[in-house]
Design a protein around this motif. Structure first.
Motif, PDB file in Angstrom:
ATOM      1  N   LEU A  63       1.005  -1.101   0.122  1.00 33.63           N
ATOM      2  CA  LEU A  63       0.377   0.042   0.153  1.00 33.63           C
ATOM      3  C   LEU A  63       0.670   1.241   0.219  1.00 33.63           C
ATOM      4  CD1 LEU A  63      -3.218  -1.340   2.636  1.00 33.63           C
ATOM      5  CD2 LEU A  63      -3.241  -0.512   0.195  1.00 33.63           C
ATOM      6  N   GLY A  64       2.479   1.023   0.040  1.00 34.02           N
ATOM      7  CA  GLY A  64       2.609   2.434  -0.133  1.00 34.02           C
ATOM      8  C   GLY A  64       3.355   2.550   1.595  1.00 34.02           C
ATOM      9  N   ILE A  65       2.474   2.425   2.835  1.00 37.19           N
ATOM     10  CA  ILE A  65       2.308   2.819   4.511  1.00 37.19           C
ATOM     11  C   ILE A  65       3.928   2.575   4.704  1.00 37.19           C
ATOM     12  CG2 ILE A  65       1.477   3.204   6.521  1.00 37.19           C
ATOM     13  CD1 ILE A  65      -1.019   1.853   5.084  1.00 37.19           C
ATOM     14  N   VAL A  66       4.549   1.227   4.548  1.00 42.99           N
ATOM     15  CA  VAL A  66       6.214   1.466   4.707  1.00 42.99           C
ATOM     16  C   VAL A  66       7.269   0.992   3.255  1.00 42.99           C
ATOM     17  CG1 VAL A  66       7.016   0.189   5.991  1.00 42.99           C
ATOM     18  CG2 VAL A  66       4.709   0.003   6.828  1.00 42.99           C
ATOM     19  N   ASP A  67       7.968   1.517   3.873  1.00 39.02           N
ATOM     20  CA  ASP A  67       9.054   1.464   2.873  1.00 39.02           C
ATOM     21  C   ASP A  67       9.679   0.073   2.655  1.00 39.02           C
ATOM     22  OD1 ASP A  67      10.867   1.612   4.833  1.00 39.02           O
ATOM     23  OD2 ASP A  67      11.809   3.282   3.795  1.00 39.02           O
ATOM     24  N   ALA A  68      10.674  -0.594   1.579  1.00 40.80           N
ATOM     25  CA  ALA A  68      11.518  -1.654   1.563  1.00 40.80           C
ATOM     26  C   ALA A  68      11.961  -1.813   3.064  1.00 40.80           C
ATOM     27  CB  ALA A  68      11.911  -2.121   0.416  1.00 40.80           C
ATOM     28  N   ASP A  69      12.449  -1.063   3.685  1.00 44.49           N
ATOM     29  CA  ASP A  69      13.190  -0.846   5.141  1.00 44.49           C
ATOM     30  C   ASP A  69      12.120  -0.884   6.217  1.00 44.49           C
ATOM     31  OD1 ASP A  69      15.596  -1.051   3.515  1.00 44.49           O
ATOM     32  OD2 ASP A  69      15.840   1.164   2.944  1.00 44.49           O
ATOM     33  N   GLY A  70      10.756  -0.360   6.015  1.00 50.49           N
ATOM     34  CA  GLY A  70      10.293  -0.963   7.400  1.00 50.49           C
ATOM     35  C   GLY A  70      10.064   0.580   8.007  1.00 50.49           C
ATOM     36  N   ARG A  71      11.291   1.879   7.202  1.00 48.71           N
ATOM     37  CA  ARG A  71      10.478   3.038   7.661  1.00 48.71           C
ATOM     38  C   ARG A  71       9.070   3.638   7.127  1.00 48.71           C
ATOM     39  NH1 ARG A  71      15.787   2.718   6.039  1.00 48.71           N
ATOM     40  NH2 ARG A  71      15.024   3.993   3.795  1.00 48.71           N
ATOM     41  N   PRO A  72       8.021   4.367   8.086  1.00 51.02           N
ATOM     42  CA  PRO A  72       7.340   4.687   7.242  1.00 51.02           C
ATOM     43  C   PRO A  72       7.461   5.378   6.635  1.00 51.02           C
ATOM     44  CG  PRO A  72       7.392   4.607  10.163  1.00 51.02           C
ATOM     45  CD  PRO A  72       8.369   4.766   9.375  1.00 51.02           C
ATOM     46  N   SER A  73       6.158   5.810   5.385  1.00 48.21           N
ATOM     47  CA  SER A  73       5.865   6.471   4.129  1.00 48.21           C
ATOM     48  C   SER A  73       5.856   7.798   4.724  1.00 48.21           C
ATOM     49  CB  SER A  73       5.196   5.853   3.605  1.00 48.21           C
ATOM     50  OG  SER A  73       3.818   5.554   3.138  1.00 48.21           O
ATOM     51  N   ASP A  74       6.036   9.132   3.518  1.00 49.98           N
ATOM     52  CA  ASP A  74       5.894  10.297   3.374  1.00 49.98           C
ATOM     53  C   ASP A  74       3.759   9.997   3.397  1.00 49.98           C
ATOM     54  OD1 ASP A  74       4.642   8.726   0.896  1.00 49.98           O
ATOM     55  OD2 ASP A  74       6.342  10.594   0.245  1.00 49.98           O
ATOM     56  N   LEU A  75       3.134   9.116   3.559  1.00 48.56           N
ATOM     57  CA  LEU A  75       1.929   8.788   3.385  1.00 48.56           C
ATOM     58  C   LEU A  75       1.235   8.760   4.878  1.00 48.56           C
ATOM     59  CD1 LEU A  75       0.895   6.104   0.651  1.00 48.56           C
ATOM     60  CD2 LEU A  75      -0.031   8.665   0.945  1.00 48.56           C
ATOM     61  N   ILE A  76       1.779   8.587   5.750  1.00 43.98           N
ATOM     62  CA  ILE A  76       1.388   8.607   6.928  1.00 43.98           C
ATOM     63  C   ILE A  76       0.801   9.593   7.966  1.00 43.98           C
ATOM     64  CG2 ILE A  76       1.958   7.996   9.456  1.00 43.98           C
ATOM     65  CD1 ILE A  76       3.663   5.687   8.418  1.00 43.98           C
ATOM     66  N   PRO A  77       1.884  10.841   7.625  1.00 46.11           N
ATOM     67  CA  PRO A  77       0.709  12.508   8.081  1.00 46.11           C
ATOM     68  C   PRO A  77      -0.397  12.593   7.619  1.00 46.11           C
ATOM     69  CG  PRO A  77       3.088  12.291   7.046  1.00 46.11           C
ATOM     70  CD  PRO A  77       2.848  11.475   6.574  1.00 46.11           C
ATOM     71  N   ASP A  78      -0.528  12.031   6.615  1.00 43.76           N
ATOM     72  CA  ASP A  78      -1.895  12.472   5.585  1.00 43.76           C
ATOM     73  C   ASP A  78      -2.799  11.405   6.372  1.00 43.76           C
ATOM     74  OD1 ASP A  78      -1.086  15.138   4.815  1.00 43.76           O
ATOM     75  OD2 ASP A  78      -0.171  13.680   2.286  1.00 43.76           O
ATOM     76  N   LEU A  79      -2.695  10.147   6.853  1.00 38.68           N
ATOM     77  CA  LEU A  79      -3.474   9.507   7.043  1.00 38.68           C
ATOM     78  C   LEU A  79      -4.131   9.990   8.400  1.00 38.68           C
ATOM     79  CD1 LEU A  79      -1.715   5.822   5.496  1.00 38.68           C
ATOM     80  CD2 LEU A  79      -3.865   7.279   4.870  1.00 38.68           C
ATOM     81  N   ARG A  80      -2.891   9.921   8.939  1.00 41.59           N
ATOM     82  CA  ARG A  80      -3.327  10.215  10.327  1.00 41.59           C
ATOM     83  C   ARG A  80      -4.386  11.783  10.940  1.00 41.59           C
ATOM     84  NH1 ARG A  80       1.466  12.232  13.314  1.00 41.59           N
ATOM     85  NH2 ARG A  80       0.794  11.247  15.015  1.00 41.59           N
ATOM     86  N   ASP A  81      -4.260  12.240   9.368  1.00 36.58           N
ATOM     87  CA  ASP A  81      -4.794  13.979   9.947  1.00 36.58           C
ATOM     88  C   ASP A  81      -6.474  13.172   9.175  1.00 36.58           C
ATOM     89  OD1 ASP A  81      -6.156  16.592   9.601  1.00 36.58           O
ATOM     90  OD2 ASP A  81      -3.917  17.325   9.431  1.00 36.58           O
TER      91      ASP A  81
END
Length: 237
Positions: A63-81
């Motif tokens: 879904l692009g929420i987590v990158d290949a290394d397990g780091r949160p993506s730039d989508l998360i701030p918008d998903l949280r709001d």
């Protein structure tokens, strides 16, 4: 959307998550964003098993929420709001899902059976998997905030139903009499004594109710003796 090639044939795979899993992940991210999202984080936040978490994590990456290394993506701030949640869902839909799907089913109230059939044809998934993929697609397409009942990251504990044995222990004592003793109650009311002569003709009356419980294993002789004793002491017979 992920692509893999087997024997020259390209296979397209799409993510799948239940609504509870998706809402649970988002609720956890609203509380705090970890530096790394891994299997242990999913287990803790969804209160699930390791096997289930190992299935969830690849879906978050797809879904692009987590990158290949397990780091949160730039989508998360918008998903949280809450104000930008719908726009973030739309970004996921445009990134992940094929144009053919989005052109054919562009509304969240589309028939989920038909949407599932699209996944079955184009992704080669089975009946159960295609239904799950369709539900997630329509959920993201709608971009609606979860209701108050769906925002808890942790599942609610299930109430244990009372077993027949525990139910029997909770019954009042009056209801727990053996069936063999039912009907073995006798109510005896002695005759009202006559009013004394010379008086007003009005005297108090006495009424006594007696309950006799006879054991189920009592013999005929014991029962006969009980009633003879009652007749003797109550009626003087």
């Amino acid at each position: 959307m992920a692509e893999s090639s087997t024997g020259g044939e390209t296979k397209v795979s799409y993510p799948y998550l239940s609504a509870n899993q998706w809402n649970g992940i988002r609720a956890s991210l609203k509380q705090s964003v970890p530096k790394t999202i891994d299997v242990d984080w999913v287990i803790a936040k969804l209160d699930t098993t390791q096997k289930s978490a190992q299935n969830v994590l690849p879906q978050l990456k797809a879904l692009g929420i987590v990158d290949a290394d397990g780091r949160p993506s730039d989508l998360i701030p918008d998903l949280r709001d809450d104000d930008t949640y719908a726009a973030a869902c739309q970004r996921i839909v445009e990134r992940v899902y094929a144009d053919g799907l989005r052109n054919a089913y562009s509304e969240s109230d589309a028939d989920p059976v038909k949407v599932a059939a699209w996944f079955a044809r184009n992704a080669g998934t089975g009946d159960v998997m295609s239904r799950n993929q369709a539900k997630l697609y329509l959920l993201l397409l709608g971009g609606e905030l979860p209701s108050a009942d769906d925002t808890s990251a942790q599942p609610k504990p299930r109430k244990k139903s009372a077993t027949p044995a525990s139910t029997a222990r909770q019954r009042p004592a009056a209801d727990s009499k053996p069936r063999s003793q039912e009907g073995a109650e006798s109510r005896v009311a002695p005759p009202t004594p006559p009013a004394p002569s010379g008086g007003s003709g009005v005297s108090p009356s006495l009424h006594i109710d007696m309950q006799i419980h006879i054991s189920a294993d009592a013999g005929d002789a014991q029962i006969e003796a009980i009633f003879k004793s009652m007749a003797k002491h109550l009626y003087g017979r």
